[in-house]
Design a protein around this motif. Structure first.
Motif, PDB file in Angstrom:
ATOM      1  N   LYS A 161      82.368  -2.517 113.669  1.00 47.43           N
ATOM      2  CA  LYS A 161      81.264  -3.399 114.060  1.00 47.43           C
ATOM      3  C   LYS A 161      79.915  -2.911 113.556  1.00 47.43           C
ATOM      4  N   ASN A 162      79.833  -1.619 113.266  1.00 45.16           N
ATOM      5  CA  ASN A 162      78.562  -1.059 112.806  1.00 45.16           C
ATOM      6  C   ASN A 162      78.214  -1.564 111.416  1.00 45.16           C
ATOM      7  N   ALA A 185      77.908  10.559 114.934  1.00 51.27           N
ATOM      8  CA  ALA A 185      78.559   9.244 115.020  1.00 51.27           C
ATOM      9  C   ALA A 185      78.237   8.402 113.792  1.00 51.27           C
ATOM     10  N   THR A 186      77.021   8.515 113.286  1.00 54.65           N
ATOM     11  CA  THR A 186      76.639   7.772 112.081  1.00 54.65           C
ATOM     12  C   THR A 186      77.448   8.240 110.881  1.00 54.65           C
ATOM     13  N   CYS A 187      77.616   9.556 110.751  1.00 54.67           N
ATOM     14  CA  CYS A 187      78.404  10.095 109.638  1.00 54.67           C
ATOM     15  C   CYS A 187      79.855   9.620 109.710  1.00 54.67           C
ATOM     16  N   LEU A 188      80.439   9.708 110.899  1.00 51.51           N
ATOM     17  CA  LEU A 188      81.853   9.323 111.044  1.00 51.51           C
ATOM     18  C   LEU A 188      82.051   7.825 110.838  1.00 51.51           C
ATOM     19  N   GLN A 190      80.311   6.038 108.823  1.00 52.46           N
ATOM     20  CA  GLN A 190      80.248   5.844 107.376  1.00 52.46           C
ATOM     21  C   GLN A 190      81.558   6.229 106.702  1.00 52.46           C
ATOM     22  N   LEU A 191      82.189   7.308 107.183  1.00 49.36           N
ATOM     23  CA  LEU A 191      83.481   7.697 106.605  1.00 49.36           C
ATOM     24  C   LEU A 191      84.509   6.584 106.783  1.00 49.36           C
ATOM     25  N   TYR A 192      84.486   5.935 107.940  1.00 46.78           N
ATOM     26  CA  TYR A 192      85.392   4.820 108.197  1.00 46.78           C
ATOM     27  C   TYR A 192      85.156   3.693 107.186  1.00 46.78           C
ATOM     28  N   HIS A 193      83.891   3.321 107.007  1.00 50.63           N
ATOM     29  CA  HIS A 193      83.558   2.219 106.093  1.00 50.63           C
ATOM     30  C   HIS A 193      83.821   2.595 104.631  1.00 50.63           C
ATOM     31  N   GLU A 194      83.519   3.845 104.259  1.00 50.81           N
ATOM     32  CA  GLU A 194      83.764   4.262 102.868  1.00 50.81           C
ATOM     33  C   GLU A 194      85.260   4.245 102.577  1.00 50.81           C
ATOM     34  N   ASN A 195      86.061   4.700 103.529  1.00 52.27           N
ATOM     35  CA  ASN A 195      87.507   4.730 103.340  1.00 52.27           C
ATOM     36  C   ASN A 195      88.062   3.320 103.171  1.00 52.27           C
TER      37      ASN A 195
END
Length: 494
Positions: A161-162, A185-188, A190-195
């Motif tokens: 959702k972010n 939380a912002t870094c993690l 981003q990892l979700y979205h990049e993946n």
């Protein structure tokens, strides 16, 4: 006496290379959570003598072409007008200050992320202001059950959702005005979205303290506990690192507590975690640049004493509930520190007793101790500065630097035109008077030339100083502490 115990150039070189290596280990993109102060890290410079307050910035400038900055701020902090204790400005003001500071030195600022966004009015107003200023803004939202509800967190209804923060550089430095902003939380997220987009990216954490390869009981690490006493956090042995490698390292209790959760999130995103311990996640090299352990130990003990006095004064001023004082009293007792080991404290107390009034003392970087007392013309801290400048310039102490002809009109202005009741000059006023006198008085000019040599001095006052005097000492690079007592018994103090 000021001695160097830290190799700053070595640190900048080691630190920048360590980050490059971590970028490469993740295939070319790294989200680096940047804890602590990027600018003006005076705590590090006090406990690691030789560490320059802008060392982290210099390190980032080594990576200038590869780096971009993402600044994170919590919507709740905006709504509550949360302030930085050291600067006295709100978190949203500090975001603008940080963007300006980064831009001025040539670092690329990519965007601002507002976390925990639920439509807070002040957060929406700040978002609008940022967009009007040409700053990209992204929003992240609360996730029910965070951080334990991992199936929801790592899903389209959680991180999904972010907003996806668009970045263009291989190193994304995620920083914030203060703790609790949501950097990790912002870094993690981003990892979700990049993946999802098939982009290889990793995460690492940069915290100067605690220093992982120093013992838990090392004064440098204990000084960090003293500095964060109000947060009620502690340094601990990293049990995950000990279990995985058989090596004893030091980490922060919050990072150790959250590691199993973070590790599971990594596994959920990637299938496996790249890290076996919180220490693995870090990239800090400060401990590798210590050149004189004894110097850093002694400097850290002096910092613990300073933190103790700061906490006691905050309690006296009604800005603390005393919890941090209790913790600092325990730290002082545990480390066996004698508060009067700080020479300026002993000297100030002796001078106050001898003069039966407020006094100040200062230990110069070369070890000489100078004192100042309250007079009809000057407050004790102002007298101290003049005496210290005389000592540095080799001027006899019976020679006045500022003529009463200069001081008296300033007192008249204060009392008869500006409504002040205290005719004595504060430190800022006496320095301005000295600067004016230096235009026609060669002796005053000689004293003025010594001002920069006050940096790295230690000072102590027997009463709580005004905010004006305290700020002047800080700007001059003097480490000032005060007895937790007011000069008068009034209930209201400016």
């Amino acid at each position: 006496m000021f001695k160097v115990g830290f190799d700053n150039d070595k640190y900048v070189q080691l630190q920048s290379q360590k980050i490059r290596d971590r970028i490469n280990s993740f295939g070319g993109k790294l989200y680096l959570e940047f804890g602590g102060k990027l600018f003006d890290d005076f705590h590090a410079s006090r406990v690691l003598p030789g560490f320059e307050p802008d060392s982290k910035v210099k390190m980032l400038l080594e990576l200038k072409q590869e780096a971009e900055i993402v600044t994170v701020i919590s919507a709740d902090a905006i709504e509550k007008n949360k302030r930085r204790g050291d600067l006295g400005i709100t978190y949203d003001q500090d975001v603008l200050r940080l963007i300006d500071a980064f831009t001025e030195i040539g670092l690329y600022v990519g965007s601002v992320v507002i976390t925990q966004f639920t439509g807070q009015p002040l957060a929406e107003k700040f978002e609008k202001r940022l967009r009007q200023l040409g700053v990209k803004v992204y929003k992240h939202y609360p996730i029910d059950g965070y951080p334990l509800n991992i199936p929801l967190i790592v899903s389209e209804e959680g991180y999904g959702k972010n907003d996806y923060v668009e970045t263009t550089r291989s190193l994304v430095v995620v920083t914030a005005p203060g703790p609790g902003s949501g950097k990790m939380a912002t870094c993690l997220s981003q990892l979700y979205h990049e993946n999802k987009r098939g982009i290889k990216a990793g995460y690492a954490k940069f915290e100067t303290f605690p220093i992982w390869n120093l013992p838990l009981s090392h004064p440098v690490n204990i000084a960090y506990e003293a500095a964060t006493a109000d947060l009620n956090d502690v340094n601990v042995i990293d049990p995950f690192h000990l279990d995985a490698y058989g090596l004893t390292t030091v980490n922060y209790n919050r990072d150790v507590e959250i590691f199993p959760v973070v590790n599971t999130i990594f596994e959920k995103i990637y299938g496996e975690s790249p890290y076996k311990s919180p220490t693995d996640m870090g990239v800090n090299c400060a401990g590798l640049a210590i050149t004189d352990d004894d110097v850093c130990r002694e400097a850290s003990k002096m910092e613990i004493i300073r933190r103790y006095y700061q906490a006691k004064c905050a309690l006296r001023q009604g800005n603390s509930d005393g919890t941090d004082v209790s913790k600092l009293e325990f730290i002082v007792k545990k480390t066996g520190i004698d508060l009067t080991d700080r020479k300026c404290i002993r000297a100030a107390l002796v001078r106050a007793e001898a003069t039966n009034g407020p006094a100040c003392a200062l230990e110069l970087p070369d070890g000489r101790v100078v004192t100042g007392k309250t007079t009809a013309l000057l407050g004790a801290s102002a007298a101290l500065l003049l005496n210290a400048l005389k000592e540095l310039a080799g001027i006899r102490h019976d020679i006045p630097l500022i003529s009463p002809i200069v001081i008296e009109p300033i007192q008249d202005l204060k009392i008869n035109h500006m409504g002040n009741h205290n005719p004595r000059l504060h430190t800022d006023e006496v320095l301005i008077a000295l600067a004016i006198s230096a235009a026609t008085n060669p002796v005053a000019e000689l004293a003025m030339q010594q001002i920069s040599n006050l940096r790295n001095s230690d000072a102590h006052a027997t009463t709580i100083l005004s905010s004006v005097d305290e700020n002047v000492f800080k700007k001059l690079g003097i480490n000032i502490t005060c007895e937790p007592e007011y000069q008068t018994k009034k209930l209201y103090h400016k």
